[in-house]
Design an enzyme around this catalytic site. Structure first.
Site, mmCIF file in Angstrom:
data_model
loop_
_atom_site.group_PDB
_atom_site.id
_atom_site.type_symbol
_atom_site.label_atom_id
_atom_site.label_comp_id
_atom_site.label_asym_id
_atom_site.label_seq_id
_atom_site.Cartn_x
_atom_site.Cartn_y
_atom_site.Cartn_z
ATOM 1 N N TYR A 149 -7.638 14.607 -8.779
ATOM 2 C CA TYR A 149 -6.670 13.769 -9.535
ATOM 3 C C TYR A 149 -5.710 14.381 -9.982
ATOM 4 O O TYR A 149 -4.828 14.168 -10.277
ATOM 5 C CB TYR A 149 -7.740 13.039 -10.603
ATOM 6 C CG TYR A 149 -6.972 12.300 -11.612
ATOM 7 C CD1 TYR A 149 -6.368 10.867 -11.538
ATOM 8 C CD2 TYR A 149 -5.985 12.659 -13.212
ATOM 9 C CE1 TYR A 149 -5.319 10.200 -11.674
ATOM 10 C CE2 TYR A 149 -5.244 11.640 -14.097
ATOM 11 C CZ TYR A 149 -4.644 10.648 -13.600
ATOM 12 O OH TYR A 149 -4.412 9.709 -13.882
ATOM 13 N N ASN A 167 0.768 -0.378 -0.132
ATOM 14 C CA ASN A 167 -0.090 -0.059 -0.001
ATOM 15 C C ASN A 167 1.049 1.060 0.168
ATOM 16 O O ASN A 167 1.412 1.588 1.267
ATOM 17 C CB ASN A 167 -1.119 -0.089 0.911
ATOM 18 C CG ASN A 167 -1.200 0.931 1.690
ATOM 19 O OD1 ASN A 167 -1.515 1.956 0.392
ATOM 20 N ND2 ASN A 167 -2.408 0.805 2.025
ATOM 21 N N VAL A 168 1.250 1.646 -0.686
ATOM 22 C CA VAL A 168 2.218 2.895 -1.478
ATOM 23 C C VAL A 168 1.787 4.205 -0.482
ATOM 24 O O VAL A 168 2.275 5.029 -0.023
ATOM 25 C CB VAL A 168 2.003 3.302 -2.754
ATOM 26 C CG1 VAL A 168 2.874 2.519 -3.290
ATOM 27 C CG2 VAL A 168 0.778 4.138 -2.802
ATOM 28 N N LYS A 195 -1.779 15.284 -9.528
ATOM 29 C CA LYS A 195 -0.999 14.804 -10.622
ATOM 30 C C LYS A 195 0.070 15.930 -10.651
ATOM 31 O O LYS A 195 0.822 15.440 -11.209
ATOM 32 C CB LYS A 195 -1.470 13.908 -11.915
ATOM 33 C CG LYS A 195 -1.651 13.408 -12.389
ATOM 34 C CD LYS A 195 -1.299 12.040 -11.735
ATOM 35 C CE LYS A 195 -1.909 10.853 -12.140
ATOM 36 N NZ LYS A 195 -0.578 9.703 -11.695
ATOM 37 N N SER A 234 0.556 12.922 -15.402
ATOM 38 C CA SER A 234 -0.062 12.987 -16.514
ATOM 39 C C SER A 234 -0.867 13.834 -17.233
ATOM 40 O O SER A 234 -0.294 15.039 -16.118
ATOM 41 C CB SER A 234 -2.041 12.913 -15.471
ATOM 42 O OG SER A 234 -3.161 12.758 -16.287
#
Length: 256
Positions: free
Chosen positions: A152, A60-61, A156, A139
């Site tokens: 998100y 689990n990062v 990113k 991204s």
């Protein structure tokens, strides 16, 4: 591409999508790989198919202790760590005025904090052992906002700046840190969009190459960035998007 054989790499999020494609390319280049993911079943399959060349690490990062264990297990098994590819990520979409704190934290913690923990401990080892090279997967949304993707896109964008800051701090230790910024890539995570004809057409209107990228088309640039062919590339953001960035982001609000 410069020879990568005999090296050792970590790939987070390596059981599917872009991470899996990077793992496959590394194995073809005779690189030993530690694959970090939550999909234990897939990790066991990969280990069985690549005995001696690959280890799977349930990770689990977003937990720093998991990343520490990942780096330690990699070095204990293969004796070194040369490259790292930090790919793990996902998103819970939502309009800003409606998004829950839980969904925001899930997205930002996975996409940004997970990369921070990874870079921190990968670089800590590399700093003490002559250097290395790290690639973070950000991204196109680090540059281009999207409807219902504030968490998100923000995460990113943070990955891109973290990459630049890491390059600044770690260059003196012979560690290069770069990022790739994928556009639309055909993976399980994007299938909910690309499988809807109207939404897919909205994307294609904005992508000059008129198709989504394939995961392997992200793996090639990622491997280039860790290779000696990119020895003077540091702190860079390589956009891999079929020229999407020069056109703009589709209005997805009409589909929500």
């Amino acid at each position: 591409m410069a020879d990568l054989s005999g090296k050792v790499a970590i790939v987070t999020g390596g059981a599917s999508g872009i991470g899996f494609a990077i793992v496959q390319r590394l194995l073809k280049e005779d690189v030993k790989v530690a694959v970090a993911d939550l999909n234990n079943e897939k990790l066991k399959e990969l280990e069985k198919a690549n005995k001696g060349n690959l280890i799977g690490c349930v990770t689990n990062v977003t937990k720093e202790s998991d990343i520490e264990q990942l780096v330690n297990k990699t070095v204990q098994t293969f004796g070194r760590l040369d490259y790292a590819f930090n790919v793990a990520g996902a998103s819970r979409a939502g309009a800003i005025v409606e998004q829950s704190e839980e969904d925001w934290d899930f997205t930002v913690d996975l996409c940004l904090k997970g990369v921070f923990f990874s870079v921190k401990h990968e670089a800590k080892y590399m700093k003490e052992h002559g250097g290395g090279s790290i690639v973070n997967v950000a991204s196109l949304n680090a540059h281009v906002p999207m409807f219902y993707g504030a968490a998100y896109s923000s995460a990113k964008a943070g990955v891109e700046m973290l990459t630049k800051n890491a390059a600044l701090e770690l260059a003196q230790h012979n560690i290069r840190v770069n990022a790739i910024l994928p556009g639309l890539v055909a993976t399980p995570l994007t299938s909910s969009l690309t499988n809807v004809e109207a939404i897919n057409e909205a994307y294609m209107e904005r992508i000059p190459m008129r198709r989504a990228g394939e995961a392997d088309e992200m793996a090639g640039p990622a491997l280039f960035l860790v290779s000696d062919d990119a020895s003077y590339v540091n702190g860079a953001s390589l956009i891999v998007d079929g020229a999407w960035a020069v056109s703009g982001y589709p209005d997805l609000s009409k589909f929500m």
